[in-house]
Design an enzyme around this catalytic site. Structure first.
Site, PDB file in Angstrom:
ATOM      1  N   GLY A   1       3.129   5.770  -2.884  1.00  0.00           N
ATOM      2  CA  GLY A   1       4.310   6.566  -3.181  1.00  0.00           C
ATOM      3  C   GLY A   1       4.432   6.904  -4.654  1.00  0.00           C
ATOM      4  O   GLY A   1       4.789   8.036  -5.019  1.00  0.00           O
TER       5      GLY A   1
ATOM      6  N   ALA B   1       0.833  -1.204   0.000  1.00  0.00           N
ATOM      7  CA  ALA B   1       0.000   0.000   0.000  1.00  0.00           C
ATOM      8  C   ALA B   1       0.866   1.252   0.000  1.00  0.00           C
ATOM      9  O   ALA B   1       0.577   2.229  -0.704  1.00  0.00           O
ATOM     10  CB  ALA B   1      -0.937   0.001   1.205  1.00  0.00           C
ATOM     11  N   ASP B   2       1.931   1.229   0.781  1.00  0.00           N
ATOM     12  CA  ASP B   2       2.830   2.390   0.840  1.00  0.00           C
ATOM     13  C   ASP B   2       3.519   2.625  -0.496  1.00  0.00           C
ATOM     14  O   ASP B   2       3.661   3.775  -0.953  1.00  0.00           O
ATOM     15  CB  ASP B   2       3.883   2.171   1.926  1.00  0.00           C
ATOM     16  N   MET B   3       4.001   1.542  -1.115  1.00  0.00           N
ATOM     17  CA  MET B   3       4.731   1.680  -2.372  1.00  0.00           C
ATOM     18  C   MET B   3       3.830   2.218  -3.483  1.00  0.00           C
ATOM     19  O   MET B   3       4.226   3.113  -4.254  1.00  0.00           O
ATOM     20  CB  MET B   3       5.309   0.332  -2.798  1.00  0.00           C
TER      21      MET B   3
END
Length: 691
Positions: free
Chosen positions: A180, A175-177
């Site tokens: 980003g 989810a973070d990647m």
């Protein structure tokens, strides 16, 4: 193919050179955003707490591998935002930045005094990227924003895994990647708008929405069918066959025959042309209904061969298969080696570190590895130095060419000066939010004669309000024998930066007022000389006297009043009419190293912003260092006009870095001598000034 060690190339030019990013984010999503920007040349400054970004503490055998990869091409400064000093540093850095990234819980930046409107007041062109788990609005805005919770709620986990097993979370910060990458894209969109309008904006980036957005048309499918599809493991709900299959030595191969022609080719290759006409497998819909039967047939064929033999066999048959690699296999693949998908870079701690090369690959303006991930606080002096020292002392290592003392230079942070009537209590209360470099409380033109005394009485509380908010505050007094001394007595207080004296026509007026201010400073126990003076030239006689006015020691600025000047000439205040007078005032001020305050034309029609923008452009070209405004919308235009573009900054940095005292050089095929070098310094000076 042998691997070569890649050295960092700090001088490589990149497409985002000249863009400065302040990164307050922690852990993965924000660092993914800023790594993408840094790889393509943005100057990314990680503003870290004393203990460092938590990403530094994700270690493998004692090595901060995550930080070394996602911190590459960045700089590090330690800023403790829990302290007043840390907040002060951030408030000084924001005016130098193009982009600000944060990933705190919603409301934290507001509590620290850095709400979007406050940040954009410090720098109207800054792009403010706010990364959070659930977004800045909505009932979940204050919930913990961990990626695992987002991966669960987004629908990803429900789709991932096998029907007879629990939903499967990814074993990485997916989810973070994904967020980003969306964040980096959003920043570049905002940079494009920034280049067009000179204005920044706020980007509200949640982890939730980007991850859900890549799951395909799940919502559309459900609205059409009302059915939630079961998890299908490695199979596809759209085409068959599609799966991973074990090989003879216990490795795996992935196969996808998603088109009819590919399915036919596969059946022929494995010696089963009968499957082409088999009712279970005649078309894609049939194959989806009988995917388990088909997988058994394909799997038994693949299990008889090892991985290399399977790959060779299917490649010759032109069937779409590929190996299921782990990291050890991936890095030895000849395609990976030849394209340089992974690079071995020098590392001061462990010698050599392997990481993914920057992507995507641009033919003319590629990314570059310019520096290793910084140690904590590595760039403290480099970044914070300009906040305390001159521009050239920061950008160069040698002394500045000798010039005469610059009396106004210390205050050249001023760009926009917003007039507010001294009786306008509502506007005074919100003056600090308007984005102006300075506020000028007016006792003169905006106050009727019968209200002059009331305005003076209101001045004390107004000064205290603005002093508490650290406003650069000036008072315009009445240059009239009935009012002048009374106005000065009310105005000379702690927190007032200076007095704007209108309708100045001679040196003796300024000397007299300066002497009065001396007496009042002494009475108020204010440091002598701390209250500066700006002479507002508004008549032909004043224009004729400008060369004498600049000799007054207390003087910080010469200002021009186009409306009254044109009126005194019996003319309209057009750019053409006031041009000579405006240039005379600006030239006299700059010759004496004073600030020059315009504008060089009328500002009365505050709703005609296109005309005002043209007036400000002419004012900047005439040499005015700041301009008066009478409306907040004008403030934005003035600030933008004095803001150097990213292209100008990149050019100036290249000039200052390359220049030596020995003589002229060439930068980008253009000769650079001392005057050009000085112009580059001035551009960087403008960049580093707080607004």
């Amino acid at each position: 193919m042998n691997r070569t060690i890649t050295s960092y190339q700090p001088g490589t030019r990149c497409p985002l050179d000249g863009i400065r990013v302040l990164d307050l984010s922690r852990l993965v999503a924000g660092n993914m955003v800023s790594m993408q920007l840094a790889d393509f040349g943005a100057e990314v400054i990680k503003l870290e707490p004393p203990e460092g970004d938590p990403l530094r503490h994700w270690q493998t055998k004692g090595v901060s591998a995550y930080w070394k990869v996602y911190g590459r091409n960045k700089k590090s400064v330690v800023v403790d935002l829990k302290t007043a000093r840390g907040k002060e540093i951030l408030s000084k850095l924001i005016p130098t930045a193009d982009v600000l990234i944060e990933s705190f819980r919603p409301g934290v930046m507001e509590a620290m005094g850095f709400a979007p409107e406050q940040v954009q007041g410090m720098n109207p062109r800054v792009i403010f990227l706010r990364v959070s788990g659930w977004g800045q609005t909505g009932p979940y805005r204050n919930k913990p924003g961990f990626g695992s919770l987002v991966e669960a709620m987004s629908g990803f986990a429900a789709k991932n895994g096998f029907a007879d097993r629990p939903p499967a979370l990814p074993n990485m910060a997916l989810a973070d990647m994904v967020a980003g990458l969306y964040g980096a894209f959003a920043v570049l969109l905002a940079v494009r708008e920034q280049e067009r309008s000179g204005l920044g904006q706020v980007i509200d980036l949640s982890l939730l929405e980007p991850l859900h957005a890549i799951l395909g048309p799940a919502a559309a499918d459900y609205s059409l069918t009302g059915v939630v599809p079961p998890r299908s493991g490695n199979r596809s709900s759209l085409t068959a066959p599609r799966n991973v299959y074990a090989t003879a030595e216990g490795k795996w191969v992935a196969l996808s025959a998603s088109t009819q022609s590919m399915a036919v080719r596969l059946f022929q290759a494995i010696g089963r042309p009968d499957l082409i006409t088999d009712a279970r497998f005649k078309n894609n819909s049939d194959r989806l209904r009988h995917s388990a039967d088909l997988d058994a047939i394909i799997g038994s064929f693949i299990l008889q061969r090892n991985l290399p033999d399977n790959l060779n066999f299917f490649e010759e048959a032109r069937v779409t298969v590929g190996p299921v690699y782990d990291v050890s296999q991936f890095q030895e693949d000849p395609h990976v080696l030849e394209r340089g998908i992974l690079v071995d870079v020098e590392d001061a701690e462990i010698g050599v570190l392997r990481m993914a090369a920057p992507v995507p690959r641009l033919s003319r303006t590629p990314a570059a590895l310019r520096k290793a991930a910084p140690s904590l606080g590595e760039n403290q002096a480099e970044i914070l130095g300009p906040l305390e020292t001159s521009t050239e002392e920061h950008f160069k290592g040698h002394a500045k060419p000798q010039k005469q003392p610059q009396r106004g230079r210390a205050s050249l942070a001023r760009r926009s000066l917003l007039y507010i009537p001294a009786l306008a209590e509502r506007y005074i209360e919100r003056a600090h939010e308007r984005g102006a470099s300075s506020i000028v409380l007016d006792l003169e033109d905006s106050i009727a004669a019968e209200n002059k005394n009331a305005a003076r009485q209101a001045l004390a509380s107004a000064i205290e309000i603005l002093r508490s908010r650290h406003v650069d505050l000036w008072i315009r007094v009445n240059n009239h024998p009935d009012y002048l001394e009374l106005d000065l007595s009310a105005a000379i207080k702690d927190g007032v930066a200076g007095i704007v004296l209108p309708k100045v026509e001679g040196e003796h007026e300024l000397q007299r007022v300066s002497a009065l201010i001396d007496q009042l400073e002494n009475s108020a126990q204010i440091q002598s000389g701390s209250v500066r003076l700006a002479a507002l030239v508004e008549t032909p006689k004043g224009v004729a006297a400008v060369q004498q006015l600049v000799s007054v020691k207390r003087l910080a600025a010469l200002a021009f009043g186009p409306e009254d000047y044109a009126t005194s000439m019996g003319l309209e205040p057009t750019l053409r009419v006031v041009s000579y007078a405006a240039h005379s005032v600006a030239l006299a001020a700059r010759t004496a190293d004073l600030e020059a305050w315009g504008p060089a034309g009328s500002i009365a029609e505050f709703k005609n912003l296109s005309r005002f923008r043209r007036t400000i452009q002419v004012s900047v070209a005439a040499g005015f260092t700041a301009c008066f405004c009478i409306h907040p919308e004008q403030v934005k235009i003035v600030n933008q006009a004095y803001e150097p573009t990213a292209k100008q900054v990149a050019w100036a940095r290249a000039v200052v870095s390359a220049f030596t005292d020995g003589g002229s050089i060439a930068v980008d095929g253009r000769m650079v001598d001392q005057p050009v070098y000085q112009r580059a310094l001035d551009i960087l000076d403008r960049l580093l000034r707080p607004r």
